[in-house]
Design a protein around this motif. Sequence first.
Motif, PDB file in Angstrom:
ATOM      1  N   THR A   7       0.829  -1.201   0.000  1.00 29.47           N
ATOM      2  CA  THR A   7       0.000   0.000   0.000  1.00 29.47           C
ATOM      3  C   THR A   7       0.867   1.255   0.000  1.00 29.47           C
ATOM      4  OG1 THR A   7      -1.712  -1.171   1.241  1.00 29.47           O
ATOM      5  CG2 THR A   7      -1.795   1.239   1.250  1.00 29.47           C
ATOM      6  N   HIS A   8       0.506   2.223  -0.816  1.00 29.21           N
ATOM      7  CA  HIS A   8       1.239   3.482  -0.853  1.00 29.21           C
ATOM      8  C   HIS A   8       1.084   4.217   0.481  1.00 29.21           C
ATOM      9  CE1 HIS A   8       2.144   4.062  -5.298  1.00 29.21           C
ATOM     10  NE2 HIS A   8       1.486   2.910  -5.250  1.00 29.21           N
ATOM     11  N   PRO A   9       2.049   5.041   0.846  1.00 27.40           N
ATOM     12  CA  PRO A   9       1.944   5.774   2.111  1.00 27.40           C
ATOM     13  C   PRO A   9       0.888   6.863   2.058  1.00 27.40           C
ATOM     14  CG  PRO A   9       3.846   6.535   0.877  1.00 27.40           C
ATOM     15  CD  PRO A   9       3.306   5.336   0.130  1.00 27.40           C
ATOM     16  N   ASP A  10       0.382   7.214   3.234  1.00 24.89           N
ATOM     17  CA  ASP A  10      -0.500   8.370   3.375  1.00 24.89           C
ATOM     18  C   ASP A  10       0.383   9.573   3.661  1.00 24.89           C
ATOM     19  OD1 ASP A  10      -2.321  10.315   4.003  1.00 24.89           O
ATOM     20  OD2 ASP A  10      -3.078   9.342   5.818  1.00 24.89           O
ATOM     21  N   LEU A  11       0.653  10.360   2.638  1.00 23.62           N
ATOM     22  CA  LEU A  11       1.592  11.465   2.812  1.00 23.62           C
ATOM     23  C   LEU A  11       1.035  12.593   3.659  1.00 23.62           C
ATOM     24  CD1 LEU A  11       2.602   9.995   0.052  1.00 23.62           C
ATOM     25  CD2 LEU A  11       3.989  12.049  -0.131  1.00 23.62           C
ATOM     26  N   ALA A  12      -0.278  12.631   3.825  1.00 25.36           N
ATOM     27  CA  ALA A  12      -0.913  13.732   4.548  1.00 25.36           C
ATOM     28  C   ALA A  12      -1.197  13.386   6.010  1.00 25.36           C
ATOM     29  CB  ALA A  12      -2.205  14.128   3.856  1.00 25.36           C
ATOM     30  N   ARG A 113       2.004  21.342   2.203  1.00 27.33           N
ATOM     31  CA  ARG A 113       0.615  21.283   1.784  1.00 27.33           C
ATOM     32  C   ARG A 113       0.490  20.367   0.582  1.00 27.33           C
ATOM     33  NH1 ARG A 113      -1.275  27.117  -0.515  1.00 27.33           N
ATOM     34  NH2 ARG A 113      -3.184  25.898  -0.699  1.00 27.33           N
ATOM     35  N   GLY A 114      -0.760  20.009   0.253  1.00 29.31           N
ATOM     36  CA  GLY A 114      -0.973  19.109  -0.862  1.00 29.31           C
ATOM     37  C   GLY A 114      -2.269  19.393  -1.577  1.00 29.31           C
ATOM     38  N   LEU A 115      -2.420  18.706  -2.715  1.00 26.40           N
ATOM     39  CA  LEU A 115      -3.616  18.838  -3.540  1.00 26.40           C
ATOM     40  C   LEU A 115      -4.082  17.453  -3.969  1.00 26.40           C
ATOM     41  CD1 LEU A 115      -2.976  21.760  -6.067  1.00 26.40           C
ATOM     42  CD2 LEU A 115      -4.699  21.699  -4.267  1.00 26.40           C
ATOM     43  N   ALA A 116      -5.372  17.206  -3.798  1.00 29.77           N
ATOM     44  CA  ALA A 116      -6.010  15.990  -4.302  1.00 29.77           C
ATOM     45  C   ALA A 116      -7.510  16.210  -4.247  1.00 29.77           C
ATOM     46  CB  ALA A 116      -5.617  14.768  -3.480  1.00 29.77           C
ATOM     47  N   ARG A 117      -8.217  15.657  -5.214  1.00 31.48           N
ATOM     48  CA  ARG A 117      -9.672  15.783  -5.205  1.00 31.48           C
ATOM     49  C   ARG A 117     -10.253  14.999  -4.032  1.00 31.48           C
ATOM     50  NH1 ARG A 117      -8.584  15.624 -10.801  1.00 31.48           N
ATOM     51  NH2 ARG A 117      -8.639  13.343 -10.779  1.00 31.48           N
ATOM     52  N   TRP A 145       6.608  30.109  -2.966  1.00 33.17           N
ATOM     53  CA  TRP A 145       6.657  29.443  -4.269  1.00 33.17           C
ATOM     54  C   TRP A 145       5.643  28.308  -4.328  1.00 33.17           C
ATOM     55  CZ3 TRP A 145       7.793  24.610  -6.282  1.00 33.17           C
ATOM     56  CH2 TRP A 145       8.007  24.575  -7.680  1.00 33.17           C
ATOM     57  N   VAL A 146       5.558  27.499  -3.283  1.00 30.35           N
ATOM     58  CA  VAL A 146       4.572  26.415  -3.259  1.00 30.35           C
ATOM     59  C   VAL A 146       3.158  26.988  -3.359  1.00 30.35           C
ATOM     60  CG1 VAL A 146       3.556  24.578  -1.868  1.00 30.35           C
ATOM     61  CG2 VAL A 146       6.044  24.797  -2.017  1.00 30.35           C
ATOM     62  N   ASP A 147       2.886  28.056  -2.625  1.00 35.54           N
ATOM     63  CA  ASP A 147       1.562  28.679  -2.694  1.00 35.54           C
ATOM     64  C   ASP A 147       1.242  29.123  -4.127  1.00 35.54           C
ATOM     65  OD1 ASP A 147       1.350  28.280   0.027  1.00 35.54           O
ATOM     66  OD2 ASP A 147       1.851  30.355   0.559  1.00 35.54           O
ATOM     67  N   ALA A 148       2.266  29.623  -4.824  1.00 43.35           N
ATOM     68  CA  ALA A 148       2.063  30.047  -6.209  1.00 43.35           C
ATOM     69  C   ALA A 148       1.794  28.846  -7.116  1.00 43.35           C
ATOM     70  CB  ALA A 148       3.288  30.822  -6.704  1.00 43.35           C
ATOM     71  N   VAL A 149       2.473  27.727  -6.885  1.00 44.14           N
ATOM     72  CA  VAL A 149       2.229  26.523  -7.675  1.00 44.14           C
ATOM     73  C   VAL A 149       0.805  26.012  -7.449  1.00 44.14           C
ATOM     74  CG1 VAL A 149       2.891  24.122  -8.046  1.00 44.14           C
ATOM     75  CG2 VAL A 149       4.659  25.849  -7.710  1.00 44.14           C
ATOM     76  N   VAL A 150       0.383  25.994  -6.189  1.00 44.92           N
ATOM     77  CA  VAL A 150      -0.972  25.537  -5.884  1.00 44.92           C
ATOM     78  C   VAL A 150      -1.994  26.438  -6.567  1.00 44.92           C
ATOM     79  CG1 VAL A 150      -2.666  25.224  -4.039  1.00 44.92           C
ATOM     80  CG2 VAL A 150      -0.314  24.400  -3.733  1.00 44.92           C
TER      81      VAL A 150
END
Length: 235
Positions: A7-12, A113-117, A145-150
């Motif tokens: 199982t893949h890790p839960d990164l959040a 931070r992260g992004l996922a539906r 920079w991360v905020d700008a990417v998001v």
Amino acid sequence: MTHRTDTHPDLARPDAGAALFSTWRVGTPLRQREAVEAIARTWERRPWPAGGLLGYHVYTGHDASTLLHYSQWRSPRDYDGFVKAHRQERVDEIDTAVPGVERLGLGRFRRYRGLARPDETRVPGCVVIVDIEFERPDPDRQRAWVDAVVDALESEPRPHPGGISAHFHLSTDGTRVLNYAGWESAQAHLDALAAPGDGIGSATDQWRRVQTWPGLKGTTVSRYDHAIGFVPDRG
């Protein structure tokens, strides 16, 4: 005890206070497989080494030469305790089985931070690691920079359907951002890169701002498959 998982890790996960990434160069697809098998034997035959270790995962590089290691810890101090008490014996056993492993360095990060539906249920068929380096340490610049990417991702007019998630990590030395991105497949990521424009993303003002950010030194992109994971046995 140590439990092996696919199982893949839960990164959040909220209890992870430290994320460590490292890369090994082993040279060939055969040695990739041999190294993964050696890691599995070494970890499965020993008790779980530290209460502060939440999970450890290994990935095979699509370059047919490297392995990526990702581990989640409650705190950096927990990792330092593992190094003092348990790391060397494991490294020695792996090196005996697969001599000549080249360790390219360890990066200490914390997820920002992260992004996922919210309704996303797909399991990544490919993990893409985007490693961004800045000219000098600047934690404020990392976050901005991360905020700008998001912002660019959220306003993207033509998001590629193969993208599943993005998890942005900040290096503790203030110089790097690492995006652990889940994609449906390697081909989906290659198709997104081949679309018109400069890399992932449309020719929007938001993406131009990201790509011309002051102090941006360089970016590397690498694709991996999840090979094996280890978590503490809760039974």
